[in-house]
Design a protein around this motif. Structure first.
Motif: not given
Length: 294
Positions: A75, A130, A196, A204, A244, A246, A271, A274-276
């Motif tokens: 992470e 997580r 974030r 994005q 993506k 979840d 996501k 690489d950012t959730r």
């Protein structure tokens, strides 16, 4: 006690010194309102501080600590933003009087072994993606509560599962603070504010708006019931393939199973690169006429 001047910013790195100051303040009849943060402060954090300031007879305390226990392998702990000077300036602007900025070793001695277990809810939703995250969150929050001894602690509803679990911990472990949830602060296009968000590039950032749009669609479908809410949200998300996804989940306000009618919570996680990102909104389920007539 360490000298304390009301209305001025005081920064402490020592848990022992901060505890002495807050104990002395409480002994004079002052209440402690506490806003725990990981820094990289934005308007959402400022709203927490603003709400805390409005509680009568309180001293406003904030903490800035990037908690390693809530980050899993791979992470973004190392790249998590740490603009301490800017954060302290923001605290001063928001009239925070005590800021706690401990080093890692001050909270977690090398031989520390005991942590707080988050229970079954800590393994669902964000916890499933997580593992160990919420045990890390609850452990640091419990430690901060023991040091600061707040009367009130304020948390944003954007991290809704975290808020629910902190409330459960306070209840189950007989802790003192009154927990106050503060509604999510959003950008003008609906994106929930998050530290974030700084990781998102321009494309994005544009795609991220689909999360709040999906939640809004789910809210509008609430009168048609659970399946309509979920279908509406998923339909919006499906139009943004860069995301993506979840999970999209509908639960009751305590994150148990969704009711047939009444208050519920719609949550989403996805996501971008690489950012959730996570977000949530309240939903009212069921047609008002049916709810009224049973």
């Amino acid at each position: 006690m360490t000298r304390f001047t009301a209305g001025k910013l005081h920064v402490h790195t020592s848990p022992e010194q901060l505890a002495k100051v807050t104990r002395a303040l409480r002994a004079t009849g002052r209440k402690i309102a506490f806003v725990p943060t990981m820094g990289a402060l934005h308007a959402g954090h400022r709203e927490l501080m603003s709400r805390a300031r409005r509680i009568p007879n309180t001293v406003l305390v904030a903490s800035i600590f990037v908690n390693p226990l809530q980050f899993g392998a791979g992470e973004d702990f190392d790249r998590y933003p740490r603009p301490l000077d800017a954060d302290l300036a923001a605290c001063e602007e928001e009239r925070v009087e005590l800021v706690f900025t401990p080093a890692r070793e001050a909270l977690y001695p090398p031989d520390a072994q005991v942590t707080v277990h988050a229970g079954p809810l800590g393994e669902e939703l964000e916890g499933a993606a997580r593992p160990g995250h919420f045990s890390g969150v609850l452990t640091v929050v419990a430690k901060l509560f023991n040091i600061v001894r707040p009367d009130y602690a304020l948390f944003g509803e954007k991290d809704y599962q975290q808020l629910v679990l902190i409330k459960k911990m306070v209840r189950d472990l007989d802790m003192e603070p009154h927990i106050i949830g503060v509604p999510t602060v959003r950008e003008t296009d609906g994106l929930a504010l998050s530290s974030r968000n700084a990781f998102l590039d321009a494309d994005q950032r544009a795609a991220a708006v689909a999360l709040s749009a999906a939640l809004t669609a789910g809210q509008y479908a609430g009168r048609e019931g659970e399946q309509a809410v979920l279908a509406s949200a998923r339909d919006v998300l499906a139009r943004t393939p860069e995301l993506k996804v979840d999970y999209v989940a509908l639960r009751d306000p305590d994150l148990g199973p969704a009711p047939e009618r009444g208050d519920a919570r719609l949550l989403v996680a996805a996501k971008l690169g690489d950012t959730r990102l996570i977000d949530n909104v309240p939903v009212l389920l069921g047609r008002p006429d049916l709810a009224q007539h049973g």
